[in-house]
Design a protein around this motif. Structure first.
Motif, PDB file in Angstrom:
ATOM      1  N   VAL A  57     -52.386  70.318  43.087  1.00 52.17           N
ATOM      2  CA  VAL A  57     -52.309  71.766  42.949  1.00 52.17           C
ATOM      3  C   VAL A  57     -53.742  72.298  42.851  1.00 52.17           C
ATOM      4  N   TYR A  58     -53.894  73.577  43.152  1.00 53.54           N
ATOM      5  CA  TYR A  58     -55.225  74.170  43.149  1.00 53.54           C
ATOM      6  C   TYR A  58     -55.247  75.357  42.204  1.00 53.54           C
ATOM      7  N   ASP A  97     -58.578  76.920  54.792  1.00 53.51           N
ATOM      8  CA  ASP A  97     -58.390  77.143  53.358  1.00 53.51           C
ATOM      9  C   ASP A  97     -57.951  75.838  52.698  1.00 53.51           C
ATOM     10  N   PHE A  98     -58.397  75.643  51.473  1.00 47.29           N
ATOM     11  CA  PHE A  98     -58.111  74.461  50.658  1.00 47.29           C
ATOM     12  C   PHE A  98     -58.795  73.208  51.196  1.00 47.29           C
ATOM     13  N   ARG A  99     -59.842  73.384  51.968  1.00 47.39           N
ATOM     14  CA  ARG A  99     -60.633  72.260  52.460  1.00 47.39           C
ATOM     15  C   ARG A  99     -61.753  72.015  51.459  1.00 47.39           C
ATOM     16  N   LYS A 100     -61.984  70.742  51.149  1.00 44.64           N
ATOM     17  CA  LYS A 100     -63.049  70.395  50.220  1.00 44.64           C
ATOM     18  C   LYS A 100     -64.402  70.660  50.879  1.00 44.64           C
ATOM     19  N   ILE A 101     -65.304  71.229  50.100  1.00 42.97           N
ATOM     20  CA  ILE A 101     -66.678  71.418  50.544  1.00 42.97           C
ATOM     21  C   ILE A 101     -67.579  70.870  49.448  1.00 42.97           C
ATOM     22  N   LYS A 102     -68.641  70.206  49.876  1.00 44.73           N
ATOM     23  CA  LYS A 102     -69.582  69.589  48.941  1.00 44.73           C
ATOM     24  C   LYS A 102     -70.921  70.322  48.985  1.00 44.73           C
ATOM     25  N   LYS A 103     -71.661  70.194  47.905  1.00 43.46           N
ATOM     26  CA  LYS A 103     -72.995  70.778  47.847  1.00 43.46           C
ATOM     27  C   LYS A 103     -73.790  70.300  49.058  1.00 43.46           C
ATOM     28  N   GLY A 104     -74.387  71.244  49.779  1.00 44.44           N
ATOM     29  CA  GLY A 104     -75.176  70.917  50.967  1.00 44.44           C
ATOM     30  C   GLY A 104     -74.417  71.038  52.274  1.00 44.44           C
ATOM     31  N   ASP A 105     -73.080  71.119  52.219  1.00 40.89           N
ATOM     32  CA  ASP A 105     -72.284  71.305  53.438  1.00 40.89           C
ATOM     33  C   ASP A 105     -72.502  72.714  53.988  1.00 40.89           C
ATOM     34  N   ALA A 106     -72.336  72.850  55.302  1.00 41.51           N
ATOM     35  CA  ALA A 106     -72.486  74.152  55.952  1.00 41.51           C
ATOM     36  C   ALA A 106     -71.463  75.139  55.398  1.00 41.51           C
ATOM     37  N   LEU A 107     -71.932  76.326  55.029  1.00 40.96           N
ATOM     38  CA  LEU A 107     -71.064  77.387  54.520  1.00 40.96           C
ATOM     39  C   LEU A 107     -71.133  78.617  55.438  1.00 40.96           C
ATOM     40  N   GLY A 123     -69.894  73.828  41.363  1.00 40.57           N
ATOM     41  CA  GLY A 123     -69.662  72.395  41.211  1.00 40.57           C
ATOM     42  C   GLY A 123     -70.018  71.681  42.507  1.00 40.57           C
ATOM     43  N   ASP A 124     -70.216  70.388  42.408  1.00 37.99           N
ATOM     44  CA  ASP A 124     -70.631  69.613  43.579  1.00 37.99           C
ATOM     45  C   ASP A 124     -69.555  69.556  44.653  1.00 37.99           C
ATOM     46  N   GLU A 125     -68.283  69.562  44.255  1.00 41.79           N
ATOM     47  CA  GLU A 125     -67.165  69.551  45.204  1.00 41.79           C
ATOM     48  C   GLU A 125     -66.140  70.589  44.764  1.00 41.79           C
ATOM     49  N   VAL A 126     -65.820  71.514  45.675  1.00 40.37           N
ATOM     50  CA  VAL A 126     -64.815  72.537  45.395  1.00 40.37           C
ATOM     51  C   VAL A 126     -63.977  72.747  46.644  1.00 40.37           C
ATOM     52  N   TYR A 127     -62.943  73.552  46.507  1.00 36.48           N
ATOM     53  CA  TYR A 127     -62.056  73.883  47.620  1.00 36.48           C
ATOM     54  C   TYR A 127     -62.146  75.385  47.841  1.00 36.48           C
ATOM     55  N   LEU A 128     -62.372  75.785  49.075  1.00 38.10           N
ATOM     56  CA  LEU A 128     -62.518  77.201  49.384  1.00 38.10           C
ATOM     57  C   LEU A 128     -61.173  77.801  49.778  1.00 38.10           C
ATOM     58  N   ILE A 129     -60.925  79.016  49.311  1.00 47.23           N
ATOM     59  CA  ILE A 129     -59.699  79.747  49.655  1.00 47.23           C
ATOM     60  C   ILE A 129     -60.077  81.158  50.071  1.00 47.23           C
ATOM     61  N   PHE A 130     -59.234  81.785  50.854  1.00 45.95           N
ATOM     62  CA  PHE A 130     -59.498  83.120  51.391  1.00 45.95           C
ATOM     63  C   PHE A 130     -60.798  83.122  52.198  1.00 45.95           C
ATOM     64  N   VAL A 131     -60.941  82.083  53.033  1.00 43.76           N
ATOM     65  CA  VAL A 131     -62.130  81.944  53.869  1.00 43.76           C
ATOM     66  C   VAL A 131     -62.068  82.937  55.025  1.00 43.76           C
ATOM     67  N   ASN A 132     -63.107  83.717  55.170  1.00 44.28           N
ATOM     68  CA  ASN A 132     -63.280  84.663  56.269  1.00 44.28           C
ATOM     69  C   ASN A 132     -62.215  85.759  56.301  1.00 44.28           C
ATOM     70  N   GLY A 142     -65.797  93.336  46.106  1.00 44.34           N
ATOM     71  CA  GLY A 142     -66.042  92.510  44.933  1.00 44.34           C
ATOM     72  C   GLY A 142     -65.412  91.141  45.007  1.00 44.34           C
ATOM     73  N   THR A 143     -64.999  90.714  46.187  1.00 41.89           N
ATOM     74  CA  THR A 143     -64.245  89.478  46.273  1.00 41.89           C
ATOM     75  C   THR A 143     -65.055  88.335  46.858  1.00 41.89           C
ATOM     76  N   GLY A 144     -65.237  88.301  48.158  1.00 41.25           N
ATOM     77  CA  GLY A 144     -65.931  87.177  48.777  1.00 41.25           C
ATOM     78  C   GLY A 144     -64.975  86.026  49.053  1.00 41.25           C
ATOM     79  N   ILE A 145     -65.495  84.825  49.070  1.00 41.84           N
ATOM     80  CA  ILE A 145     -64.688  83.628  49.330  1.00 41.84           C
ATOM     81  C   ILE A 145     -64.239  83.057  47.991  1.00 41.84           C
ATOM     82  N   GLY A 146     -62.947  82.798  47.858  1.00 46.81           N
ATOM     83  CA  GLY A 146     -62.427  82.231  46.629  1.00 46.81           C
ATOM     84  C   GLY A 146     -62.776  80.761  46.507  1.00 46.81           C
ATOM     85  N   VAL A 147     -62.959  80.324  45.274  1.00 44.81           N
ATOM     86  CA  VAL A 147     -63.302  78.929  44.993  1.00 44.81           C
ATOM     87  C   VAL A 147     -62.224  78.369  44.067  1.00 44.81           C
ATOM     88  N   ALA A 148     -61.695  77.203  44.440  1.00 43.20           N
ATOM     89  CA  ALA A 148     -60.653  76.568  43.638  1.00 43.20           C
ATOM     90  C   ALA A 148     -61.058  75.137  43.282  1.00 43.20           C
TER      91      ALA A 148
END
Length: 172
Positions: A57-58, A97-107, A123-132, A142-148
């Motif tokens: 779950v996220y 959405d819900f793809r893991k991204i690590k520090k240094g990965d292309a954003l 954090g070093d590894e997170v999951y992005l939600i509401f991408v683009n 006031g939103t941007g890309i969600g982080v889970a």
């Protein structure tokens, strides 16, 4: 799915999930036959879908700034026009959405093609939600890309079995 966009694949996925949910409820609570439902059938079905009895779950990441309710990466905007995005989402994250991204990965990618990496701000590894999401580009949203952050829970008791270490933080 971006807001205001109708997608056939998303409608089909939603219908499929709704069907499974209704089937689950029917197994759990049969129609007025006086018993408490077929719990063993529900357990068998859940164990088939989630071997090991665990479900990912996220949860929205903790906010990093005062006044924010949850973790998010603000969309960089043009300093002269706060309603114009300065960067575009990197192609590897589109529809992910819900793809893991690590520090240094292309954003992001700037208009010259330079890659702006994820800084590790949540954090070093997170999951992005509401991408683009188009409505979240603007600084006024006031939103941007969600982080889970990901949690693993037991399907029978709902208790957290495992959690990301990056989810523990203090708002400064």
């Amino acid at each position: 799915v971006p807001q205001g966009v109708l997608r056939h694949d998303a409608v089909e996925k939603t219908e499929r999930v709704l069907h499974y949910f209704l089937e689950y409820l029917e197994l759990l609570h049969p129609k007025n036959n006086g018993d408490n439902g077929d719990i063993s059938s529900v357990q068998t079905m859940l164990n088939k879908w989630y071997p090991g009895g665990q479900l990912p779950v996220y949860k929205s990441a903790d906010a990093r700034k005062k006044g924010q309710l949850c973790g998010r990466i603000r969309w960089p905007c043009d300093p002269e026009n706060p309603n114009f995005p300065l960067y575009i989402v990197h192609k590897s994250l589109q529809d992910q959405d819900f793809r893991k991204i690590k520090k240094g990965d292309a954003l992001f990618v700037d208009l010259d093609g330079n890659i702006i990496p994820y800084s590790g701000s949540h954090g070093d590894e997170v999951y992005l939600i509401f991408v683009n999401e188009g409505g979240y580009y603007y600084s006024s949203s006031g939103t941007g890309i969600g982080v889970a952050v990901k949690r693993i829970i037991g399907i029978m008791d709902g208790m957290i079995v495992e959690q990301d270490e990056s989810s523990h933080s203090v708002v400064s």
